[in-house]
Enzyme design. Structure first.
Site, PDB file in Angstrom:
ATOM      1  N   HIS A   1       0.809  -1.104   0.064  1.00  0.00           N
ATOM      2  CA  HIS A   1      -0.156   0.047   0.049  1.00  0.00           C
ATOM      3  C   HIS A   1       0.838   1.331   0.045  1.00  0.00           C
ATOM      4  O   HIS A   1       1.810   1.426   0.904  1.00  0.00           O
ATOM      5  CB  HIS A   1      -0.908   0.013   1.352  1.00  0.00           C
ATOM      6  CG  HIS A   1      -2.103  -0.907   1.017  1.00  0.00           C
ATOM      7  ND1 HIS A   1      -3.114  -0.714   1.829  1.00  0.00           N
ATOM      8  CD2 HIS A   1      -2.162  -2.029   0.421  1.00  0.00           C
ATOM      9  CE1 HIS A   1      -4.048  -1.801   1.262  1.00  0.00           C
ATOM     10  NE2 HIS A   1      -3.396  -2.630   0.732  1.00  0.00           N
TER      11      HIS A   1
ATOM     12  N   PRO B   1      -4.617   0.445  18.388  1.00  0.00           N
ATOM     13  CA  PRO B   1      -4.244  -0.236  17.061  1.00  0.00           C
ATOM     14  C   PRO B   1      -4.476   0.798  15.970  1.00  0.00           C
ATOM     15  O   PRO B   1      -4.185   0.450  14.891  1.00  0.00           O
ATOM     16  CB  PRO B   1      -5.327  -1.366  16.964  1.00  0.00           C
ATOM     17  CG  PRO B   1      -6.418  -0.874  17.761  1.00  0.00           C
ATOM     18  CD  PRO B   1      -5.965  -0.196  18.815  1.00  0.00           C
TER      19      PRO B   1
ATOM     20  N   LYS C   1       0.651  -0.461  14.835  1.00  0.00           N
ATOM     21  CA  LYS C   1       2.129  -0.656  15.258  1.00  0.00           C
ATOM     22  C   LYS C   1       2.517  -1.710  15.984  1.00  0.00           C
ATOM     23  O   LYS C   1       3.455  -2.206  16.375  1.00  0.00           O
ATOM     24  CB  LYS C   1       2.427   0.633  15.852  1.00  0.00           C
ATOM     25  CG  LYS C   1       2.749   1.950  15.032  1.00  0.00           C
ATOM     26  CD  LYS C   1       3.487   1.849  13.962  1.00  0.00           C
ATOM     27  CE  LYS C   1       3.789   2.881  13.055  1.00  0.00           C
ATOM     28  NZ  LYS C   1       4.283   2.701  11.751  1.00  0.00           N
TER      29      LYS C   1
ATOM     30  N   TYR D   1      -9.583   5.142   6.956  1.00  0.00           N
ATOM     31  CA  TYR D   1      -9.830   5.458   8.519  1.00  0.00           C
ATOM     32  C   TYR D   1     -11.072   6.608   8.470  1.00  0.00           C
ATOM     33  O   TYR D   1     -10.517   7.700   8.007  1.00  0.00           O
ATOM     34  CB  TYR D   1      -8.539   6.136   9.156  1.00  0.00           C
ATOM     35  CG  TYR D   1      -7.300   5.275   9.351  1.00  0.00           C
ATOM     36  CD1 TYR D   1      -6.445   4.736   8.128  1.00  0.00           C
ATOM     37  CD2 TYR D   1      -7.233   4.493  10.569  1.00  0.00           C
ATOM     38  CE1 TYR D   1      -5.695   3.774   8.552  1.00  0.00           C
ATOM     39  CE2 TYR D   1      -6.276   3.761  10.633  1.00  0.00           C
ATOM     40  CZ  TYR D   1      -5.305   3.413   9.771  1.00  0.00           C
ATOM     41  OH  TYR D   1      -4.304   2.279  10.060  1.00  0.00           O
TER      42      TYR D   1
ATOM     43  N   TYR E   1       3.638   6.517  10.013  1.00  0.00           N
ATOM     44  CA  TYR E   1       3.010   5.218   9.622  1.00  0.00           C
ATOM     45  C   TYR E   1       3.618   4.227   8.795  1.00  0.00           C
ATOM     46  O   TYR E   1       3.668   3.138   9.073  1.00  0.00           O
ATOM     47  CB  TYR E   1       1.817   5.734   8.743  1.00  0.00           C
ATOM     48  CG  TYR E   1       0.641   4.889   8.580  1.00  0.00           C
ATOM     49  CD1 TYR E   1      -0.517   4.871   9.281  1.00  0.00           C
ATOM     50  CD2 TYR E   1       0.698   3.676   7.582  1.00  0.00           C
ATOM     51  CE1 TYR E   1      -1.585   3.552   9.333  1.00  0.00           C
ATOM     52  CE2 TYR E   1      -0.129   2.641   7.633  1.00  0.00           C
ATOM     53  CZ  TYR E   1      -1.528   2.825   8.369  1.00  0.00           C
ATOM     54  OH  TYR E   1      -2.465   1.909   8.293  1.00  0.00           O
TER      55      TYR E   1
HETATM   56  C1  PHB Z   1      -5.995  -4.431  10.490  1.00  0.00           C
HETATM   57  O1  PHB Z   1      -5.965  -4.555   9.259  1.00  0.00           O
HETATM   58  O2  PHB Z   1      -6.241  -5.384  11.205  1.00  0.00           O
HETATM   59  C2  PHB Z   1      -5.582  -3.241  10.911  1.00  0.00           C
HETATM   60  C3  PHB Z   1      -5.114  -2.100   9.844  1.00  0.00           C
HETATM   61  C4  PHB Z   1      -4.677  -0.840  10.432  1.00  0.00           C
HETATM   62  C5  PHB Z   1      -4.970  -0.682  11.634  1.00  0.00           C
HETATM   63  C6  PHB Z   1      -5.442  -1.346  12.582  1.00  0.00           C
HETATM   64  C7  PHB Z   1      -5.792  -2.912  12.110  1.00  0.00           C
HETATM   65  O3  PHB Z   1      -4.563   0.651  12.139  1.00  0.00           O
END
Ligand code: PHB
Ligand code: APR
Length: 431
Positions: free
Chosen positions: A72, A292, A296, A200, A384
């Protein structure tokens, strides 16, 4: 029974540590209370920083990751019903790779067992002893029989609820902690993700995240009460909330599909200092937890054990103890920056019950700033995709930096000492 490093816990931290030690010619035995099936099927996080991805590839556990990992080059942040892209490639030259944590665990188990590694699943009553003294050992039950594993060092990779951190006298540890008044309800869905990149979403009903595990399987989250009963979340309610929080004029609508896993996770920030006591070293979730939102958790576990394996290598091959002595300090510099980032992403994107109208306006202004200022977007992007592993890898631009860390791992595989020679001592690493 005797080994050099006794490792407790077969999550990403313990498994990768035993793999890196094996490459360095150091023996370990790995003790895990759960079954192999359980650890291989536990659905967890799924985003790898480039530096973690490269470590796995360069140390020979990246075959499937290279084929199946989804690269990504950006994420989308959605608010007021509109998506705004943060372009990692453009801003940092780097990327992340979406690859489930349990896939990393499967790959590491296969490689360790293939190399004759000693992993004991389904052991019980595991406890570390005498790590302050001369005879560190681990007691455990295996097939109903008491066993003792004598070792030079113990690695506590047993997660947040493990036995290693509590075994350290509490007077020797300082805990830094923050609980959040919300959790995430996560579902795994048999349907293609509505977007190729993660979304997000900030929404007045609460945060939502669209992620994925493959082009056919989506991973979705919605902010919820951390103490809520999963039984209160029928599939229909999950879909209703998710669609409402992702709604907008640009037509992003997640296709529904069979929900194959559902769970609620509470969110906290947690760090224990120091991460070592005598000959016991904590790594991964045993020492720290991040919410989460910054993706990280697994990456920090990888960073810890990469440092610990190098410190143990320096000890066994050169008799040098200063890297082991500095283990905690080296790790904590990265951990606190990652804690700050994870707290910041969480604070920016979630709904807080205690927010005043002023706080809500300020929160929206922050998202507006991050998605419209190149400087602010770059700050998000570089955190990130992952900060460089150590200070002496920092270069003027990320391309050079990528090359240098690549060289580091290659050199380490070909000649474990070549890379170390560049790092004079712990003081140099700490800068
Ligand atoms: C996930 O795909 O489980 C995932 C992705 C991004 C995040 C947290 C979890 O910030
Ligand atoms: N004895 C042996 N093993 C134990 C014990 C014990 N007393 N207690 C716990 N374990 C095992 C757990 O069953 C688990 O398999 O330790 C392992 C710890 O693994 P993780 O919880 O995955 O922690 P870690 O390896 O540090 O990886 C961190 O996991 O929770 C995610 O978001 C987190 O991505 C991050 C990653």
């Amino acid at each position: 029974m005797r080994t050099q490093v006794g490792i407790i816990g077969a999550g990403p931290a313990g498994l990768l540590l035993s793999h890196l030690l094996h490459l360095a010619g150091i023996e370990s035995v790995l003790l895990e209370t759960q079954t192999r099936k359980h650890v291989e099927e536990r659905v967890r996080a799924g985003v790898l920083e480039e530096v973690a991805e490269r470590l796995l590839i360069d140390t020979g556990v990246g075959g499937r990751l290279k084929r199946e990992g989804l690269r990504h080059h950006g994420i989308k942040i959605r608010y007021n019903g509109e998506g705004h892209r943060i372009d990692f490639k453009h801003l940092t030259g780097s990327h992340v790779t979406v690859y489930g944590q349990q896939e990393v665990v499967k790959d590491l188990i296969a490689v360790r067992l293939g190399a004759g590694g000693d992993i004991r699943f389904e052991v019980a009553e595991v406890s570390p002893h005498d790590f302050e003294g001369a005879e560190p050992h681990i007691r455990f039950m295996e097939n109903g029989k008491q066993q003792v594993l004598h070792c030079d060092f113990i690695a506590g990779c047993d997660g947040f609820h493990g036995v290693c951190r509590p075994a350290i006298p509490s007077s020797s540890l300082t805990v830094f902690e923050r609980e959040y008044p919300f959790g995430w309800l996560g579902v795994l869905v048999e349907a293609p993700p509505a977007s190729e990149e993660l979304i997000y979403a900030h929404h007045e009903r609460g945060f939502a995240l669209l992620s994925m595990r493959s082009p056919q399987v989506s991973r979705l989250y919605v902010q919820c009460d951390p103490n809520d009963d999963i039984a209160n979340w029928s599939d229909a309610r999950v879909w209703e909330e998710f669609h409402a929080r992702m709604s907008g004029d640009d037509g992003v609508r997640q296709q529904e599909g069979r929900i194959i896993q559902k769970g609620i996770t509470a969110m906290r920030s947690f760090v224990v200092e120091p991460m070592q006591h005598g000959k016991l070293f904590l790594a991964g979730d045993a020492a720290h937890i991040v919410p989460p939102t910054g993706a990280k958790g697994m990456n920090l576990a990888v960073a810890d054990v990469s440092i610990l394996s190098r410190a143990l290598e320096a000890y066994y091959k050169k008799g040098r103890e200063e890297l082991l002595a500095a283990y905690s300090a080296i790790c904590l510099r990265r951990i606190w920056k990652v804690q700050r980032f994870s707290w910041w992403m969480t604070s920016m994107l979630h709904k807080f019950a205690e927010h005043t109208p002023f706080d809500r306006r300020r929160q929206l202004a922050e998202i507006d700033y991050v998605t419209s200022s190149r400087a602010a977007a770059t700050s998000l992007a570089e955190n990130y995709v992952g900060l460089p592993m150590e200070r002496d890898w920092v270069q003027d631009n990320r391309k050079t930096q990528s090359r240098s860390s690549n060289d580091f791992f290659r050199a380490r595989l070909a000649n474990p000492w070549a890379a170390f020679r560049k790092r004079r001592d712990a003081r140099h690493i700490l800068g």
